[in-house]
Design an enzyme around this catalytic site. Structure first.
Site, PDB file in Angstrom:
ATOM      1  N   PRO A 210       0.830  -1.210   0.000  1.00 27.78           N
ATOM      2  CG  PRO A 210      -0.030  -1.074   2.159  1.00 27.78           C
ATOM      3  CD  PRO A 210       0.665  -2.005   1.224  1.00 27.78           C
ATOM      4  CG  LEU A 211       3.163   2.152  -2.436  1.00 27.50           C
ATOM      5  CD1 LEU A 211       3.493   1.780  -3.879  1.00 27.50           C
ATOM      6  CD2 LEU A 211       4.420   2.578  -1.698  1.00 27.50           C
ATOM      7  CB  THR A 212      -0.312   7.334   1.272  1.00 27.35           C
ATOM      8  OG1 THR A 212      -0.811   6.424   2.246  1.00 27.35           O
ATOM      9  CG2 THR A 212      -1.132   8.608   1.292  1.00 27.35           C
TER      10      THR A 212
ATOM     11  CD  GLN B 298      -3.102  -0.217   4.502  1.00 27.29           C
ATOM     12  OE1 GLN B 298      -2.920   0.976   4.266  1.00 27.29           O
ATOM     13  NE2 GLN B 298      -2.111  -1.056   4.801  1.00 27.29           N
TER      14      GLN B 298
ATOM     15  CG  HIS C 245      -3.204   0.839   7.983  1.00 28.80           C
ATOM     16  ND1 HIS C 245      -2.130   0.459   8.760  1.00 28.80           N
ATOM     17  CD2 HIS C 245      -2.715   1.812   7.150  1.00 28.80           C
ATOM     18  CE1 HIS C 245      -1.059   1.161   8.427  1.00 28.80           C
ATOM     19  NE2 HIS C 245      -1.396   1.993   7.448  1.00 28.80           N
TER      20      HIS C 245
ATOM     21  CE1 TYR D  83      -1.385   7.290   9.943  1.00 32.11           C
ATOM     22  CE2 TYR D  83      -0.764   5.179   9.001  1.00 32.11           C
ATOM     23  CZ  TYR D  83      -0.653   6.553   9.031  1.00 32.11           C
ATOM     24  OH  TYR D  83       0.189   7.199   8.154  1.00 32.11           O
TER      25      TYR D  83
ATOM     26  N   GLY E 211       7.368  -1.727  -2.262  1.00 33.38           N
ATOM     27  CA  GLY E 211       6.704  -0.434  -2.214  1.00 33.38           C
ATOM     28  C   GLY E 211       7.148   0.521  -3.297  1.00 33.38           C
ATOM     29  NE  ARG E 212       9.180   5.914  -0.280  1.00 33.71           N
ATOM     30  CZ  ARG E 212       9.841   6.650   0.597  1.00 33.71           C
ATOM     31  NH1 ARG E 212      11.165   6.592   0.642  1.00 33.71           N
ATOM     32  NH2 ARG E 212       9.184   7.437   1.431  1.00 33.71           N
TER      33      ARG E 212
END
Length: 348
Positions: free
Chosen positions: A27-29, A102, A175, A180, A317-318
């Site tokens: 997951p990537l915001t 997510q 999540h 969080y 991810g990135r």
């Protein structure tokens, strides 16, 4: 045969889902939702281009309006948002992929700039600092949730999961990591409650388990997963007492036969004394179901981790931001485009 063969072995997640390979898009915001926090056509194209991953986990998605702490992050509480997500899941499925949503509430990291109200949290303990991407705004003092409000949050997670399935997702990842809302209940730094949601490992685990059970009852345990951060490395301070909380929580999760457990950490080379080493090692000792490893993995270290049984799936991810064709490049031993911060500004 590719040098990274373990990455390209199929994986039977459960009776419902078999993944084409062991690569998970983490997951990537991206903060690219449209008005009303509705997913856009550009988001559908973005996810669709990465559908050759064995599994995609969507960017964190807000379960209700007061859970927002970042600009332009999508939601899953309105019909318009559900409809927007349908074009995303259709694009992924059309290209042969699988995708989990997510589910997210940021708790004390929310801000009245987005929500118009005071943030909520397990306890009235503020996080010191300013908002990402909006450095002119400081975090606010949250108010402590009442018991009826906690019950409503559990119901809202279940409703969000139901909405996600209605939008075409193959499952949901709760999540529970990275400081969080759910994670705030699990750590002594942020949970100062004196009722049956605080003080003891059993009580501090209660909210997370109630959410897991409510979501699983609504959409099925095989469609339910959770992400955890036992090391408390972001948005809060670590406390050695947290170990007992996660010992209890992981024992309970082991009995529930969920889709998977996902480690939440940016760098899995970090060692935590109170966990006895790296967070991934601690989770593996305590949890024998499907585990997703993450934290700066390369094709080499991901393949090694899979071969050694340290995890069953490897989240990237990135590099997926920089390489929409990440899977093909690794499989064909082609160089990867290096990620840089400017890439966050647009969906490619």
């Amino acid at each position: 045969m590719t040098a990274y063969q373990p990455l390209f072995e199929p994986y039977r997640l459960n009776d419902r889902l078999t993944l084409a390979n062991r690569i998970v898009m983490a997951p990537l915001t991206r903060s690219m939702a449209g008005p009303g926090l509705v997913p856009t056509r550009a988001m559908a194209d973005y996810y669709g281009r990465r559908a050759d991953a064995g599994l995609i986990v969507s960017e964190a998605t807000i379960i209700r309006p007061d859970g927002q702490g970042y600009p332009d992050t999508p939601g899953i509480y309105s019909q318009a948002q559900i409809d927007g997500w349908k074009q995303v899941t259709a694009a992924v499925h059309r290209n042969g992929g699988k995708i989990f949503m997510q589910l997210w509430h940021v708790g004390r990291l929310a801000h009245s700039h987005f929500t118009g109200e005071q943030p909520v949290a397990p306890s009235a303990v503020a996080f010191e600092g300013t908002l990402p991407r909006m450095r002119e705004l400081s975090y606010e003092l949250p108010r402590e949730l009442g018991r009826e409000e906690i019950a409503q949050l559990v119901a809202d997670y279940a409703r969000a999961a139901e909405n996600a399935i209605a939008a075409g997702f193959d499952g949901v990842e709760i999540h529970g990591a990275n400081g969080y809302l759910i994670d705030q209940f699990l750590h002594h730094d942020t949970n100062h409650r004196a009722d049956d949601y605080g003080r003891t490992p059993e009580n501090m685990s209660r909210f997370a388990l109630e959410v897991v059970d409510a979501v699983a009852a609504r959409v099925g345990a095989d469609r339910t997963a959770i992400r955890l951060t036992p090391g408390a490395y972001v948005h809060m301070q670590a406390d050695a007492r947290d170990r007992a909380v996660f010992d209890h929580l992981l024992g309970e999760l082991e009995r529930r036969e969920l889709a998977y457990l996902h480690l939440g950490i940016f760098d899995d080379s970090l060692s935590f004394d109170f966990l006895g080493g790296r967070a991934s090692e601690y989770l593996r000792r305590r949890y024998q179901g499907t585990l997703i490893g993450v934290g700066g993995l390369t094709p080499q270290t991901a393949s090694e981790g899979l071969a050694q049984g340290r995890f069953e799936l490897a989240a990237i991810g990135r590099p997926f931001i920089a390489n929409p064709d990440y899977v093909r490049r690794v499989q064909q031993a082609e160089p990867l485009v290096e990620y840089h911060q400017d890439m966050l500004a647009e969906l490619v």
